[in-house]
Design an enzyme around this catalytic site. Sequence first.
Site, PDB file in Angstrom:
ATOM      1  N   ASP A   1       0.872  -1.160   0.000  1.00  0.00           N
ATOM      2  CA  ASP A   1       0.000   0.000   0.000  1.00  0.00           C
ATOM      3  C   ASP A   1       0.917   1.221   0.000  1.00  0.00           C
ATOM      4  O   ASP A   1       2.105   1.122   0.292  1.00  0.00           O
ATOM      5  CB  ASP A   1      -0.942  -0.025   1.215  1.00  0.00           C
ATOM      6  CG  ASP A   1      -2.166   0.838   0.967  1.00  0.00           C
ATOM      7  OD1 ASP A   1      -3.193   0.637   1.630  1.00  0.00           O
ATOM      8  OD2 ASP A   1      -2.109   1.716   0.077  1.00  0.00           O
TER       9      ASP A   1
HETATM   10  C1  GLC Z   1      -4.375   4.157  -0.389  1.00  0.00           C
HETATM   11  C2  GLC Z   1      -5.242   2.943  -0.129  1.00  0.00           C
HETATM   12  C3  GLC Z   1      -5.166   1.920  -1.206  1.00  0.00           C
HETATM   13  C4  GLC Z   1      -4.983   2.618  -2.538  1.00  0.00           C
HETATM   14  C5  GLC Z   1      -3.595   3.230  -2.518  1.00  0.00           C
HETATM   15  C6  GLC Z   1      -3.311   4.047  -3.782  1.00  0.00           C
HETATM   16  O1  GLC Z   1      -3.795   4.621   0.782  1.00  0.00           O
HETATM   17  O2  GLC Z   1      -5.090   2.308   1.142  1.00  0.00           O
HETATM   18  O3  GLC Z   1      -6.374   1.143  -1.156  1.00  0.00           O
HETATM   19  O4  GLC Z   1      -5.128   1.720  -3.610  1.00  0.00           O
HETATM   20  O5  GLC Z   1      -3.366   4.045  -1.385  1.00  0.00           O
HETATM   21  O6  GLC Z   1      -4.098   5.190  -3.816  1.00  0.00           O
END
Ligand code: GLC
Length: 696
Positions: A239
């Site tokens: 993430d």
């Molecule tokens: C965010 C989310 C994730 C997302 C990623 C990119 O913090 O937790 O679900 O796909 O970052 O935006």
Amino acid sequence: MEGSIQTLRYLAEEILEDMTLDEKIGMIHGGELFKNKGVPRLGIPPLVMSDGPCGVRADFHPDEWINVGNTDDYVTYIPCNSAIAATWDRALARSAGNVLGQEARGRGKDVMLAPGINLKRTPLCGRNFEYFSEDPFLTAQLASEYVKGVQAWDVSACLKHFALNHQETNRLLVDEDIDDDVLEDLYLQVFKDVIDEADPYSIMTAYNKIHGEFCSESKFLLNETLREKWGYQGFVVSDWGAVHGTKEAAEAAIDCEMSVTNDFDEYKLANPLKKMVEDGEIDESLIDEKVIRILILMLRLNMIGEDRLERKDASYNTFSSKAEVLDIARGSVILLKNDDNILPVTRPAIKDKKVLIIGENANRIHSNSGGSAEIKALYEVSPLMGLKSRVGGGTKFDYIRGYCSKPDSNAVDNGTNWQELSLENGGGKQQDGTDADKELKEFRAKLRDEALNACGDYDYVIFVGGLNHDIDSEGVDRRDIELPYEQNELIEALLEKRPDTIVALIGGGCINMSRWIDKCKALLFMYYNGMEGGSALAEVIVGDVNPSGRLPETFYYSEKDCSGVSVGDFGDENMVHYRERFHIGYRYTCRENIKVQFPFGYGLSYSDFEVSNTSYNSGMREVKLTLKNNSDFDATEVIQVYRLPDEMADYLQLVGFEKIYLKANSSIEAIVPVKDKFGIGNYAVGKNVLELVKIV
Ligand code: GLC
């Protein structure tokens, strides 16, 4: 590219041989906010990733959380994952994936960061709208179809967030205190079931820790479980900002580090890693493994490889996609009450009549917020537009706001996106629960009076309220499941004056309606239901569509009736305790005989169904039954099969479901396959988790 993983691995290793250390390292960390670095010298393009579950997110600048602002990134807005779950329809889940995969290919994306398959362990989680259900079987069955739909377009789906990301409060740092058997047999098992059923090419690791290890650096989670025990060879991406240590991430079986900052070469798996390799602290073979898995992904997507097939081409914003998301929305609307058959308000009945529509959510769109699931929808039909456009000019519609979520703000927000700062203060918190100030309270009272004073002058009154993405959002959890913005006061007063008021609530999860539900005769609920959600709601209200949605989660009276996180647990900023073990959602409330507002699997129809002749064929592992539609409406029923508690598992659990369409006044011999990990048990069949008939 077709071929076994071994074949693909062999091809990847061949490509790897020509790569320098710098080129390898450039592949395993962000080179832009949503891309890694490719290797132009070898004809390897960057891997382009994009959110999210409701559609392809708008384009950001490569290194700034500011939208590019072009007009070419308006997209199809797909019903959220909870709305898909509410259809209980595998075909519609596949259709949602098909639209997302087509849109992604059309927009030049390679990895779609969806679906979210964390279980709805608590109704307070701000991101519940991005997840399917409290039930692992419903989640895995529908998410698998969604993944197949996406990946049919040479685009990778990405299961997230691996694992236990069940709250937003302090999500970056919180540790999960959970028994090994519950972790593996419930929460990880959902991911394993989707991997086995749909072969998702990618997985995203969660922010939080499990047993003290960050998921993105967990050898237990990634090396021992995902790679060695499950044999998963797919691409694992962190993430955004979930990697904390260079050595830990290098040695863990994660393949790419993404984050929200633009110091890309300073990411943990960038220059710091290069230095550790050069100093002999990290063996280059660990990097090779990561690059090989990225190359395998690119080969599978026909992005590289001499003998690759022609990569699927696609368009976005097609008329067929709009038709598909309308069908999903239609199958997702849930009828919760219909006393005195107030609904449907048929076209002949409503023609030339006066209709008052009340409520901010009648006139609000939801696609443009909620966190990383936000998108720039090509359009979004509100309930107000849906009703007016479907019922035509003969009927006079008036709209009154009735309540407001926050003071009107004319400020145009063209600043940076919330995500730039999303790693601060633990990455998330609970709603602060501050009450409205005196001025806002007075404004709301004025809106309420205006609606109440007018409601007597109309033939029909429809209230549309509920939640929005100020409440259902990434980075924030709900404090409770109460209906906000003094809507209860308005609905109570409306029902006093107009007991025939039709109430429709929109939201990302359960809402306590006990203040007025006994007086409410006609009640509908829908999740954030995509660009045609307003159309689908209107079609159900006027009877063009017979509602067939069913709750994919328990609607409690209070969050305190839930076995998972109650408000108190959030108080422990750094640890979540899974004291309930396997007993989440209905497994808990049924076991403890806790009264709920509406049970898991619940939903009404304009038709009456009759189930008879039920039997279970242990050889075929299927339930057979006769289903009859005793009405003049064509209709769709969701037959549910549950395994009854026994010494193998002391809780009720969904083990089979089928959504069955039936012409008016007809019957059908239905078969419901049963998938029961515990071997043969005793089963019951029914229309929700409380209305069950044991199968002899
Ligand atoms: C965010 C989310 C994730 C997302 C990623 C990119 O913090 O937790 O679900 O796909 O970052 O935006």
